[in-house]
Design an enzyme around this catalytic site. Structure first.
Site: not given
Length: 470
Positions: A81, A157, A181
């Site tokens: 990420k 996310s 997320s």
């Protein structure tokens, strides 16, 4: 064979490299070819590390030829990420302001995956600064597309990791979760995801030299995404453990003491009684049937402990901390990126110091009540999101949409606040879209969550990898 290597599980890929059935370079090349094929349509991988990945793969092959013992992730590519540091690569957070913020060292979880033989193949997309919304759209890299359908968001996310794993660009992704997320994009993209207990994995979530404030310290945990629960288990075993770079990480064994059987599972279909879509309800019921067939005692219960208290305290603590830095952060979010947090700040007003300190005690009381509840029910079966997947950016459309999205995500929010582990696992496909559930467990009993998720997966199947669909 190269055309099919990317379809293999992470465990099978590592075994093939260790035994010499395939080379690590062949494995890396297969995934790079898959990225070249599908990433233009999906836009999940943001900073491709092709040359570095091939160099690391070649070192792996030289080590095997020299008789070195290779690790459990030998040659396995993984995405990381955009919030998490890879040495020598910018950690952008999806913001133009940080496009040149080159990391000086790997974050602890990246170090662990690398030490086990894994190879970072690229960064993955996020909402800008993870604050711009639930949909994965960043100022720097644009929108990530859900490979199941462009009409719905991949979630966020950690949406870049979920979309990359679902479409075969990597067998593992390294995301993080502070309120859903990892679990939400796993569910929306038809893969599995693990949110560990607070303190289970070492991490470093600093943006600059200073450590974050309390809510960011206790809520955000790194966690893997994979196409199978067994691959989640493989990553879990690598990532678990203490590290001097993170004083929060504790040396708890990855597997706890055996519990008496049948294990009791509390099934909560509609947390808080705010409503649940019929398709989501059926997903929970399908998972319950799978668990019963596997020997679990599934008991339908009214609710989890003090859900509304957890949502209120989470909202007010996080908004209070946002308010202290908002004048600095807001300009970094790009055009329109401020709307999501400002809607949250309109719902939960910042509080004064005395009230904030009281809320830290509320959190402790919630943890105690959850611990008592989980003493009777070591596992909770529940939705990840109580509505179907939604259109990209719908959470920003208006206040009603924002509130609806938050309500649908309510149990993810509460379990992040309490700090307990959870595994998201797919349950099937309805009208072309994947659905899933989460299994929540006692603190530091990720092993129980993984075991139960495997039982669901055995009955209901693995959904990915897939080719991106229009």
């Amino acid at each position: 064979m190269r055309d099919t290597l990317w379809k293999m599980t992470a465990r099978a890929q590592a075994t093939a490299v260790r035994t010499g059935e395939v080379s690590a370079v062949e494995l890396a090349e297969a995934h790079l070819a898959r990225i070249a094929e599908v990433n233009p349509a999906v836009n999940a991988v943001t900073q491709l590390l092709a040359e570095r990945a091939l160099d690391e793969a070649a070192r792996t092959d030289r080590g095997r030829a020299a008789g070195e013992r290779l690790g459990p992730l030998a040659g396995v590519p993984f995405t990381v990420k955009e919030t998490t540091a890879i040495e020598g690569v910018p950690t952008t957070y999806g913001a133009k302001r940080f496009r040149n913020a080159v990391a000086h060292c790997d974050a602890p979880p990246v170090s662990r995956l690398r030490a086990a033989g894994g190879i970072p193949i690229g960064h993955s997309n996020i909402p800008t600064l993870i604050l711009a919304g639930i949909h994965t759209r960043s100022e720097l890299f644009g929108d990530t597309v859900n490979p199941w359908s462009r009409a719905v968001t991949p979630g966020g996310s950690s949406g870049g990791d979920a979309a990359a794993v679902a479409s075969g660009m990597a067998p593992l992704g390294l995301g993080n979760d502070s309120g859903g997320s990892v679990r939400l994009p796993a569910s929306f993209c038809g893969v599995a995801g693990l949110k560990p207990t607070y303190g289970r994995f070492a991490a470093d979530h600093r943006l600059g030299p200073d450590d974050p404030s309390l809510a960011a310290q206790v809520l955000v945990v790194d966690g893997p995404l994979a196409r199978t629960v067994d691959d989640l288990r493989l990553a879990y075993e690598v990532l678990a453990g203490a590290d001097p770079r993170d004083p929060r990480a504790v040396p708890v064994p990855p597997y706890g003491e055996p519990l008496g059987r049948p294990l009791k599972v509390a099934m909560v279909t509609d947390p808080g009684g705010h409503g649940v879509h019929p398709v989501v309800r059926r997903a929970v019921q399908s998972a319950a049937e799978a668990l019963r067939d596997a020997g679990y005692e599934v008991c339908e219960v009214a609710d989890v402990p003090r859900l509304e208290d957890a949502l209120d305290a989470y909202g007010r603590m996080t908004v209070t901390e946002f308010a202290t830095t908002w004048p600095v952060v807001k300009p970094l979010l790009g055009e329109g990126g401020h709307r999501y947090i400002e809607r949250a700040m309109a719902t939960f007003r910042p509080v004064e110091l005395a009230e904030y300190l009281r809320l830290t005690g509320v959190r402790m009381g919630l943890q105690r009540d959850w611990a008592v509840f989980l003493e009777e029910y070591p596992l909770v079966l529940a939705p990840v999101f109580t509505d179907p997947p939604f259109a990209p950016g719908e959470e920003l459309r208006d206040e009603e949409s924002h509130q609806r999205m938050q309500r649908a995500l309510r149990l993810c929010t509460a379990t992040s606040f309490v700090g307990v582990p959870a595994v998201a696992v797919p349950t099937g496909v309805v009208e072309g879209l994947p659905y899933g559930v989460q299994l929540i467990g006692r603190s530091y009993r990720e092993d129980l969550c993984l075991e139960a998720a495997e039982a669901v997966e055995r009955r209901l199947g693995v959904l990915a990898p897939i080719d991106p669909r229009p």
